[in-house]
Write an enzyme that holds these catalytic residues in place. Structure first.
Site, PDB file in Angstrom:
ATOM      1  N   ASP A  54       0.822  -1.213   0.000  1.00  0.00           N
ATOM      2  CA  ASP A  54       0.000   0.000   0.000  1.00  0.00           C
ATOM      3  C   ASP A  54       0.856   1.264   0.000  1.00  0.00           C
ATOM      4  OD1 ASP A  54      -2.475  -1.440   0.174  1.00  0.00           O
ATOM      5  OD2 ASP A  54      -2.067  -1.793   2.300  1.00  0.00           O
ATOM      6  N   TYR A 111       6.475  -9.749   6.913  1.00  0.00           N
ATOM      7  CA  TYR A 111       6.425  -8.291   7.045  1.00  0.00           C
ATOM      8  C   TYR A 111       6.947  -7.908   8.426  1.00  0.00           C
ATOM      9  CZ  TYR A 111       3.524  -7.249   2.911  1.00  0.00           C
ATOM     10  OH  TYR A 111       3.048  -7.082   1.627  1.00  0.00           O
TER      11      TYR A 111
END
EC number: 5.4.99.12
Length: 251
Positions: A54, A111
């Site tokens: 994003d 992540y």
């Protein structure tokens, strides 16, 4: 002749509207495509990313399948693309693969989310969330994150709208979450084969609010993981999130 090249890409996402091509905004994919087109002098190519990061999310190991219609001298080709790229995007590695390589067949993605609970640092601030409260007890915080490990219903921990719930698989498995302290920073590590839109950032924000006993309890989190109740408004800044590693299935 169709040629597949697997790229390993790193980037600072601060100046981009995420990975995927945007009509009215600059994205990582748009910028990469522009550099490739400058090198090969044609639009006859395709890029497919393994992860749709994003806006403001960074990457140390984004994987990209590049499909072209000639066979280049790989080292020179990648060097030329890197030269055409801005300084905040770089190809770290590249190798030839089958053009039909399925870049979405991922074994796991890792992540990291970085939190600075020590002292504000202007030089690292664009890559971390600054925690304004007392130093984080990582053992206490780990206990809250443990609720999210395993298979759960994550629709209330996603950026999906209610009318999108049936379009996505919202029952997901998170393989592992670790809360670590590295060099005076708190690092929250997520491992799973995939994530829903904003899932990691929403989970972190809810866990931090539960840690502070602020507007949500662990009991409420457990209910939400069963799909009971409503979404909270909590979502943490994107800038602390980094796509750390992508591992493909070996078969």
């Amino acid at each position: 002749m169709k040629t597949g090249i697997l790229l390993s890409l790193c980037y600072d996402g601060s100046n981009y509207h995420g990975w995927i091509n945007q009509t009215n905004a600059i994205s990582i994919q748009t910028t990469l495509n522009k550099a490739i087109k400058k090198v090969i002098k044609t639009g006859q190519f395709k890029t497919i990313g393994a992860s749709k990061t994003d806006t403001n999310v960074h990457a140390l190991d984004q994987k990209v399948l590049l499909i072209i219609y000639f066979t280049p001298i790989l080292e020179k080709f990648i060097k030329a693309i890197n030269k055409a790229l801005p300084s905040d995007i770089k190809i770290l590695d590249a190798k030839f693969v089958d053009p039909n390589f399925n870049i979405r067949e991922v074994e796991y993605k890792i992540y990291h989310y970085y939190i600075n609970d020590h002292q504000f640092d202007i030089f690292t601030n664009r890559y971390e969330y600054f925690w304004k409260h007392q130093k984080i007890d990582i053992i206490k915080l780990q206990e809250i994150f443990n609720l999210f490990i395993g298979e759960h219903e994550f629709k209330l921990f996603s950026g999906l709208k209610e009318n999108e719930w049936n379009q996505y698989q919202t029952k997901r498995t998170i393989d592992d979450i670790k809360v670590l302290r590295i060099n005076n920073k708190v690092v929250i590590q997520f491992k799973a084969s995939g994530f829903i839109r904003y899932q990691i950032r929403i989970i972190i924000a809810n866990c931090l609010n539960a840690y502070l006993n602020h507007k949500i309890s662990t009991t409420k989190l457990v209910e939400m993981l069963q799909g009971i109740g409503k979404k909270t408004p909590f979502i943490i800044d994107a800038k602390g999130l980094v796509l750390q590693k992508i591992q493909f299935n070996k078969n």
